[in-house]
Design an enzyme around this catalytic site. Structure first.
Site, PDB file in Angstrom:
ATOM      1  N   ASP A   2      16.599  21.730 -13.132  1.00 35.36           N
ATOM      2  CA  ASP A   2      15.380  20.952 -12.918  1.00 35.36           C
ATOM      3  C   ASP A   2      14.967  20.313 -14.254  1.00 35.36           C
ATOM      4  O   ASP A   2      15.517  19.286 -14.648  1.00 35.36           O
ATOM      5  CB  ASP A   2      14.312  21.890 -12.352  1.00 35.36           C
ATOM      6  CG  ASP A   2      13.050  21.186 -11.905  1.00 35.36           C
ATOM      7  OD1 ASP A   2      12.924  19.977 -12.161  1.00 35.36           O
ATOM      8  OD2 ASP A   2      12.184  21.842 -11.299  1.00 35.36           O
ATOM      9  N   THR A   3      14.073  20.938 -14.989  1.00 39.57           N
ATOM     10  CA  THR A   3      13.686  20.365 -16.291  1.00 39.57           C
ATOM     11  C   THR A   3      14.653  20.780 -17.388  1.00 39.57           C
ATOM     12  O   THR A   3      14.559  20.289 -18.503  1.00 39.57           O
ATOM     13  CB  THR A   3      12.288  20.857 -16.709  1.00 39.57           C
ATOM     14  OG1 THR A   3      12.334  22.282 -16.794  1.00 39.57           O
ATOM     15  CG2 THR A   3      11.238  20.441 -15.694  1.00 39.57           C
ATOM     16  N   ALA A   4      15.555  21.694 -17.098  1.00 37.75           N
ATOM     17  CA  ALA A   4      16.564  22.168 -18.034  1.00 37.75           C
ATOM     18  C   ALA A   4      15.979  23.011 -19.155  1.00 37.75           C
ATOM     19  O   ALA A   4      16.704  23.433 -20.062  1.00 37.75           O
ATOM     20  CB  ALA A   4      17.385  21.002 -18.610  1.00 37.75           C
ATOM     21  N   GLY A   5      14.703  23.300 -19.113  1.00 36.91           N
ATOM     22  CA  GLY A   5      14.073  24.090 -20.171  1.00 36.91           C
ATOM     23  C   GLY A   5      14.637  25.496 -20.259  1.00 36.91           C
ATOM     24  O   GLY A   5      15.221  25.892 -21.276  1.00 36.91           O
ATOM     25  N   THR A   6      14.501  26.238 -19.188  1.00 38.63           N
ATOM     26  CA  THR A   6      14.928  27.632 -19.195  1.00 38.63           C
ATOM     27  C   THR A   6      16.425  27.772 -19.425  1.00 38.63           C
ATOM     28  O   THR A   6      16.892  28.611 -20.201  1.00 38.63           O
ATOM     29  CB  THR A   6      14.563  28.291 -17.844  1.00 38.63           C
ATOM     30  OG1 THR A   6      13.193  28.060 -17.599  1.00 38.63           O
ATOM     31  CG2 THR A   6      14.873  29.775 -17.857  1.00 38.63           C
ATOM     32  N   ASP A  23      18.685  34.162 -13.751  1.00 39.92           N
ATOM     33  CA  ASP A  23      17.612  35.049 -13.292  1.00 39.92           C
ATOM     34  C   ASP A  23      18.161  36.026 -12.270  1.00 39.92           C
ATOM     35  O   ASP A  23      19.301  35.905 -11.824  1.00 39.92           O
ATOM     36  CB  ASP A  23      16.423  34.256 -12.734  1.00 39.92           C
ATOM     37  CG  ASP A  23      16.823  33.356 -11.585  1.00 39.92           C
ATOM     38  OD1 ASP A  23      17.782  33.698 -10.840  1.00 39.92           O
ATOM     39  OD2 ASP A  23      16.199  32.300 -11.420  1.00 39.92           O
ATOM     40  N   LYS A  81      13.592  38.406 -17.766  1.00 40.76           N
ATOM     41  CA  LYS A  81      12.513  38.418 -18.747  1.00 40.76           C
ATOM     42  C   LYS A  81      11.948  39.820 -18.865  1.00 40.76           C
ATOM     43  O   LYS A  81      11.691  40.473 -17.858  1.00 40.76           O
ATOM     44  CB  LYS A  81      11.383  37.474 -18.289  1.00 40.76           C
ATOM     45  CG  LYS A  81      11.767  36.021 -18.236  1.00 40.76           C
ATOM     46  CD  LYS A  81      11.494  35.333 -19.558  1.00 40.76           C
ATOM     47  CE  LYS A  81      11.841  33.863 -19.497  1.00 40.76           C
ATOM     48  NZ  LYS A  81      11.070  33.117 -18.515  1.00 40.76           N
ATOM     49  N   ASP A 102       0.824  -1.211   0.000  1.00 40.65           N
ATOM     50  CA  ASP A 102       0.000   0.000   0.000  1.00 40.65           C
ATOM     51  C   ASP A 102       0.856   1.257   0.000  1.00 40.65           C
ATOM     52  O   ASP A 102       0.353   2.340   0.260  1.00 40.65           O
ATOM     53  CB  ASP A 102      -0.948  -0.006   1.202  1.00 40.65           C
ATOM     54  CG  ASP A 102      -0.205   0.054   2.523  1.00 40.65           C
ATOM     55  OD1 ASP A 102       1.036  -0.151   2.537  1.00 40.65           O
ATOM     56  OD2 ASP A 102      -0.845   0.297   3.558  1.00 40.65           O
ATOM     57  N   ARG A 133      12.537  26.060  -3.114  1.00 41.14           N
ATOM     58  CA  ARG A 133      12.111  27.237  -3.890  1.00 41.14           C
ATOM     59  C   ARG A 133      10.797  27.803  -3.367  1.00 41.14           C
ATOM     60  O   ARG A 133      10.447  28.922  -3.664  1.00 41.14           O
ATOM     61  CB  ARG A 133      11.998  26.848  -5.369  1.00 41.14           C
ATOM     62  CG  ARG A 133      13.374  26.708  -6.018  1.00 41.14           C
ATOM     63  CD  ARG A 133      13.295  26.005  -7.350  1.00 41.14           C
ATOM     64  NE  ARG A 133      12.941  24.595  -7.164  1.00 41.14           N
ATOM     65  CZ  ARG A 133      12.821  23.708  -8.153  1.00 41.14           C
ATOM     66  NH1 ARG A 133      13.046  24.090  -9.397  1.00 41.14           N
ATOM     67  NH2 ARG A 133      12.512  22.448  -7.894  1.00 41.14           N
TER      68      ARG A 133
END
Lengths: 312, 312, 312, 312, 312, 312
Positions: free
Chosen positions: A217-221, A164, A187, A34, A91
């Site tokens: 993290d997701t490496a996007g930025t 950033d 930005k 469980d 964060r």
């Protein structure tokens, strides 16, 4: 001294105990059908100085940490140090919007109420998180590792770019030691098409660039930042971060990313490949553990280790 | 609802109660010959919703706040909100050096143990200080006031400069609403004379500049920044900050400063003169108090007030 | 063992460490231009038994004490003892009037929440303040010092006078050891002019008198008491108190006072002159610290010290 | 509002609810064969303002109070006030000898941890016990009742005698309102037979005397004091105290005592006879309860009640 | 009153708010790529009586609950009730082996420290878990639902079997209302093959049998029990439990199980099919919530609901 | 190590210290005429590992325990272990009826707030009471003592009977080691005369029976159970329990009881006679104390002691 290894990063923990030349404490951790976690410390820890090594990078890992602390407390450990190489939820350290939680503080309270007497972390997202705890916390900095790495790379015309505004202060840690310039991406709403666009403050043309953050993290930025910087005429671009979360499609994104190299540490379990360099910092954590156990200063660790020949 | 005015900023408190159209609670605060503070609340507050307005900008003010909270608690107030326009010791919010205290957290613990049920602040130095508390805290932002001010000044080619790396994020609050660029000053070791020198990242030549920070303390660094920016060819230079500490020789320094104008608020008692503009934000605090008392949202305050005609 | 000296009484602290034959811990304490206190412990105290010597005779001293405790706690001291020779705000130990604080309890809570593990005081104003703490507290009594002093003075027909009703119990400490009588002054409304007048209960005519209190603050009342007692026909009059606050015009008042001699200790920094005798009790505090550190009894200290030849 | 009557003083509680014109809450309190107390509140108290009337004059009564508080807390009472007419263990309010407990503080902590939100007491032994609590405490003074009583007695040449040094301050409460003198008894080692003997400070010859204390326990000392004072030539001697503990042989001792009259209140269940006058103060407690419930001041109670025609 | 629905059982929560005729509070709950939970309450809850409905049947759900509580606390909810239909980790309620945690207590502490003011549960595994909390807890019993169900089934010769020794007490709840006998299965080491074998105490031959437990987890043991009881000559066999965990292969096992019918409730999301009957108890929880909000008794709920015509 | 003996069971404590070959700490415990307990530890315990042996089988004993803990805490003991052979109020461990307290949890909170650092108990009524504490608790099991006893009795055809449903689990501890069967008594409403009657589940005819419970209180129910079992045709019947409360008429009832033998331990002071066998378990507690002091495991105690030749 007893080192208890949670399941969040067994490889790192193995290196830590190897460095300390001791065996990890015998512990049974299993998950029932469980999904409840069951923990039993299989050797006596009564009156021992117990270190529990577990990152809080998932809810399962957080609960596992808290349960291990509870077990050690009820087993009469004399002192319990939560060794948290990656402190998750960091964060969420303030109310940015109304009616948000401050989950980083909540986690701090959970760790304290479970029974930890002290905490050891690596590169906290915000230094103020130290103040979320009323128990002593030692935050070990990983940047000297990167300084050594990039010194060997022997790059001229170096600029450290914060992806950033919040990370500029962190970037200055590297610029000082690498005699580099600093720049920052933020930005900005473009005037003609009314969407937020990356803007750089500072100059990267014909420079070697390290985009430096505390985590990927997701490496996007960060990959978009690398692309943008390349477009601006940068030479080599390194992505550099302590914590390799590599969530979702991160590995693929990094593979196709315009950056030339990705440099991270093993606070979290990570894959290595020709593009991703993973620097081991187990000796850093291990030394901090030993110093805490022997009541020696942890704060002089960085300098001390940088001078050690075998510290890499 | 009862408003108790401490002695840290009687003018501001007077404005707050005037805005709320109530009388401040009758309180006796005196200092004995040996410098001990004596407080007695002279009217019944049993079961009342008590707001104690007191900044923590000196040790005397901190103790006075704590003693007033203790008195209100023992007098059976139903709820005690510490209204702290300027939260002192906020810059000591992390261990930057070994064996430092985290005094901003200590103060948070003192306020809580004294008996406060909630806290209201203006422009906390670091948003993470919210997480130093486990009681609800509302941090009201003053920047819309500055947005309004500078919109009326009608400046073109505007750049908001952060005087250090830690403040860039704050600067972006203004740039977004004022359609301005951002820049940042940091210290860099010069190569020839080996001392730290101001360096700017970003462009200020022929620009109108707002040097924006959360507080002006001795005004030393910010005036040097103003001078440096003027040397770089800036047009007008404004110094802008919420909290006017104006310690030591600040007033004189500001007088002789190369900046054209200094814009602050009255969270702390401040002198006004032809160079120093002090914007009253009592209505902001008063409205937050009223909303807290009436269980209405505080977070929508900024927008709401900017649209109010009488909000200035 | 580490002794940290706050700034409240450097002379006393110097004597204490000299007696203990150790060096005080290296500490940086400074006050910024805005009056904020900054503390940094400059040597390692990890796992050490730390004693922080600081009286709480001003708000600055209280905050400094709390900040030093916080620093020591976060620096992983194994045990922190707040050594408070003079415990300020002790007279605010009950609600005498409605809606008063109980500041002496508030201070106790502040010291505890900051992280002190135990407390050492000298001659607490009221013994019940011990119960304001849930951490162990040792209150060392200074009266044996006065017993020794007055025995050497060799006074016959001795009366110890309490300057108010609350101090009679304290006066009996002296009378028992000095074979003296007791008397008490209180205020009584006179019938003809309807103001409160000093009245004595007990006999002082042709007696040598010690007016005994725990502290001398502004010296106003105690000097009036001396005058009144002289008028009643007393021979010599001594003013005697542990804590020499000497606030406001105290020094002048004492100079012109009808009392023959003023006998105090150095729990607080004090001036000495031909009229004011200051007895050093550093060895008393130092011995208590040593006994605490070595887990020996503090309660037998008085007797033990009175018999020591070098104890004066 | 719900009044829960413990078993410590059912008569007093009956008077209190009668005065308040309400019925006491339906509660089952029983003692099992093994002496464990069982409590069940038999009516809904969810969201109610609950007052639990119980003196702490025995260990059984203390446990019963704590268990009733726990039951009310778990039954979701909105606020729980412990109404403690006689606060036991109050004389153990400091460490007079090494390694003593401070039981009065312990009891305060027990009441708080059990879940009480506030406390109401009558004539605390030491006012500092207020500071043993961090929850609000109202201590109602009974002396105006005695003032009224003795004014009616119309005694001239009145002296209020404290039977020990600690009670002089309390005695002054009466002297001020009765225009009386004060005196004090203390123990002094006699020179010839080397045992402690009663000594008086102040004059009682040909005076009417009130020996005033907060409680009469075994009545041993106070009866000896009465005898001593008669020997010194006093006229009438009254024993007067708020709390009639009457332990051991007290009743017999009082019967044979040289005092002319004993005047006490009914904070504890007490026998009345021709010598012992028991003044009912239920209306005092009842009014305090009502004021607390209605958020009105308790501190003005004394004056207010003295002026009420039906307050006797 | 505000009902916040967590993601653990949206169907149940939908039924609860429908019953209460209100809309659930607008809340944003999402999971980031790195698996961190993000929560934002999208409508004002300041001063509201907030109920957060979330079972703790996985670590993600536990963290989500704690984060929602933290958000509500910091958003100034006046009271927060954690509504936990299934309280997970409840079986880890004691140290059965050395150095085990007591995770059920740990979870209780986490919920309390996060900021919950009260708790509402359904059929706690052990009633002592109530005592793990110091905040009020209402545990609603589901068995009247089963009593109603089996009364309609109209079974004669009924035996309720507990599948282990710990559940016999629970089985008696049903036997009393259904006029049934009780039996119990336990494990016994068989003499010939030395493995633990099921043994029954009590008689099931030719009886209709309800195997009754608080939860069905993997269904392994309970299906073996059903088979064993069928072998012993039972007629119809029902499996009956409040909490349908249905972990691992439970659904398949139940399908092939010798039991004739499985009867559970919807405290957890569950599948229904021809064999598995899921009884909705949303009205039970909804009524408890309403009663708590309106300060009415929750304890009379069972009786009250059994008599309601629409309660099914 | 210091052992402090409370007054609840001096004989047991004497045996414990004899086994440990140390002297009990010198302590003064007296009861004043008004029934208040006075405690003074007469020797230094500063920095010592203090064990306070006191059962909580009456309110006086509970208070005495708490006061001793407070005294030891304020006397600076380094660690305080409350050794509670019989933990009273343990049966009030849940809310069985609305608005009941959970007194077993209340007592746990009292012990913790008084200052205990850990707890040692014998055969807790419910193992979940471990979770009522957040400080480490070691619960030593006494059943191996009974196993040894009954093995020597050499009984065939043995059945262990639980006198109620809640105790079946406890009974299985014995059955496993004694190769016995289990049975259980419960109350069932008889059909013809509508009163609750004892019913047995399981078979006792021609068997030797041990009726096993954790405590014998008034002995009423257990004697009726013995009679009932004899009527059912049992051979020998033993009553067996760890804690011999023997309240009210227990001794007489046991004398006339149909049981052949009563076997208990000396956790509580007990009389022995030809029918009542009292097994000494001081060595069990003493060994646990020694192991705790030496930081050795307590959990292996049972096995270890069963193998010791001198352990009886």
């Amino acid at each position: 001294m007893k080192i208890i290894c949670g399941t969040s990063n067994p490889e790192l923990c193995k290196e830590i105990v190897k460095f300390l030349k001791i065996k990890p404490a015998d512990i049974l951790i299993k998950t029932f059908a469980d999904k409840e976690i069951y923990v039993r410390i299989k050797e006596d820890v009564r009156g021992k100085d117990v270190f529990i090594v577990q990152s809080t990078n998932s809810n399962d890992n957080i609960l596992e940490l808290l349960i291990m602390i509870d077990a050690a407390k009820r087993a009469s450990a004399s002192r319990i140090t939560a060794v948290i190489p990656y402190y998750g939820y960091a964060r969420q350290d303030r109310k940015a919007e109304p009616r948000e939680p401050i989950t980083a503080k909540l986690i701090a309270n959970l760790i304290t109420i479970a029974g930890a007497n002290r905490v050891l972390t690596v590169d906290l997202h915000a230094p103020q998180i130290q103040g979320f705890f009323d128990i002593p916390l030692d935050d070990v900095w990983a940047f000297p590792i990167f300084v050594k790495y990039f010194k060997k790379e022997n790059l001229d015309n170096l600029v450290v770019v914060s992806p950033d505004a919040g990370g500029v202060k962190r970037a200055l840690h590297l610029t000082k030691r690498l005699d580099a310039d600093v720049a920052m991406i933020h930005k900005k709403r473009s005037e003609h098409n009314k969407i937020d666009e990356m803007t750089i403050v500072g100059d990267v043309e014909n420079k070697n660039v390290i985009i430096y953050d505390d985590m990927i993290d997701t490496a996007g930025t960060i990959c978009k930042a690398a692309e943008y910087i390349k477009e601006l005429g940068a030479k080599k671009v390194f992505l550099c971060a302590t914590h390799a979360l590599f969530s979702g499609e991160a590995i693929n994104k990094l593979k196709e990313c315009k950056a030339d190299k990705v440099v991270v540490t093993n606070t979290l379990p990570s894959i290595k490949n020709e593009k991703i360099e993973v620097i081991d910092l187990s000796y850093l954590i291990a030394t901090a553990i030993r110093n805490i156990h022997e009541n020696r200063s942890v704060s002089t660790l960085d300098k001390q280790l940088l001078e050690q020949p075998n510290s890499e």
